[in-house]
Design a protein around this motif. Structure first.
Motif, PDB file in Angstrom:
ATOM      1  N   CYS A  50     -57.338 -16.318 -25.401  1.00  0.00           N
ATOM      2  CA  CYS A  50     -56.833 -14.966 -25.381  1.00  0.00           C
ATOM      3  C   CYS A  50     -56.551 -14.402 -24.138  1.00  0.00           C
ATOM      4  O   CYS A  50     -57.309 -14.872 -23.070  1.00  0.00           O
ATOM      5  N   ASN A  89     -60.050 -12.087 -21.457  1.00  0.00           N
ATOM      6  CA  ASN A  89     -61.348 -12.770 -21.830  1.00  0.00           C
ATOM      7  C   ASN A  89     -62.464 -12.502 -20.995  1.00  0.00           C
ATOM      8  O   ASN A  89     -62.792 -13.642 -20.570  1.00  0.00           O
ATOM      9  N   SER A 111     -69.864 -12.597 -23.811  1.00  0.00           N
ATOM     10  CA  SER A 111     -69.315 -12.454 -25.316  1.00  0.00           C
ATOM     11  C   SER A 111     -70.403 -11.752 -26.051  1.00  0.00           C
ATOM     12  O   SER A 111     -71.473 -11.908 -26.247  1.00  0.00           O
ATOM     13  N   LYS A 168     -65.739 -10.320 -29.612  1.00  0.00           N
ATOM     14  CA  LYS A 168     -65.304 -11.508 -29.492  1.00  0.00           C
ATOM     15  C   LYS A 168     -65.566 -12.380 -30.706  1.00  0.00           C
ATOM     16  O   LYS A 168     -65.024 -13.664 -30.870  1.00  0.00           O
ATOM     17  N   ARG A 198     -62.873 -14.509 -32.726  1.00  0.00           N
ATOM     18  CA  ARG A 198     -62.360 -15.652 -32.361  1.00  0.00           C
ATOM     19  C   ARG A 198     -63.166 -16.877 -32.273  1.00  0.00           C
ATOM     20  O   ARG A 198     -62.757 -18.060 -31.919  1.00  0.00           O
TER      21      ARG A 198
END
Length: 228
Positions: A86, A89, A93, A97, A100
């Motif tokens: 992505c 980013n 996290s 996120k 993904r």
């Protein structure tokens, strides 16, 4: 939030940060010896994960993360890639996120097996087996005084803060629904606690020796992985 960070950074737990000495060379020798001794175990696991990722997903197998090491020296940490690429980013996290991450990659993250490639960084001297988490440069820029104390020693693959904070950090960040919420939560609830534990580790190692303390943290980390 900043006052909280300053409290932890300036507390008596951070007294070791006032010194300029670094950790002794025997710690480096122990890192290399343990990495080589466990290679018959870690190398097959590394190859199995790499092959699984190669045949089950597109894109690169490895993720190269910019991190800050001992005394503020930047380096690139290798990890197995657990997210779809992505353009945006940045930061840690969180729940924003989660979509993904593939199921297999999620399992790797839970067991911390995505970090096996960082053995390369340990052999290079960027990292140690045990130490503070290597921070993203963005957080070092946000809190330079705090990380100047934390990064007196090499970052570690595992450590006191990693053991005590991993499940807590993962749990609260998964509840965040946006990048902004993830960033605020991480800075307010995770960075101060992790820094406090990292400074406790520094004091314990420099005053009481590192061998048995490091070995105990490694044993607890291995046990945590085996349980999962």
């Amino acid at each position: 939030m900043y006052k909280t960070l300053q409290f932890y950074a300036g507390s008596s737990l951070g007294r070791s940060a006032q010194r300029t000495s670094t950790f002794p060379w025997p710690k480096r020798v122990m890192d290399i010896a343990l990495v080589l001794a466990t290679a018959p175990i870690t190398l097959p696991i590394f190859c199995a994960i790499a092959l699984k990722m190669y045949f089950s997903q597109s894109g690169p197998i490895f993720f190269r993360a910019k991190r800050v090491g001992q005394n503020g020296v930047p380096f690139v940490a290798l990890k197995f890639r657990t997210m779809m690429p992505c353009a945006q980013n940045n930061g840690v996290s969180g729940g924003d996120k989660q979509a993904r991450i593939t199921p297999f990659a999620q399992r790797l993250r839970e067991c911390r097996l995505d970090e096996i490639p960082q053995i390369y960084n340990i052999l290079r001297g960027d990292m140690s087996l045990v130490g503070p988490r290597a921070p993203d440069p963005r957080y070092v820029k946000m809190y330079p005084e705090l990380y100047a104390k934390v990064l007196r020693c090499r970052p570690g693959l595992t450590g006191l803060a990693t053991l005590h904070m991993h499940r807590f950090e993962d749990r609260i960040l998964k509840l965040c629904s946006s990048a902004e919420e993830t960033e605020t939560t991480y800075c307010r609830r995770c960075i101060p606690r992790k820094a406090r534990l990292d400074l406790i580790y520094q004091d314990r190692v420099e005053y009481a020796g590192f061998i048995w303390f490091d070995l105990s943290l490694l044993a607890r980390s291995i046990w945590a992985v085996m349980r999962k």
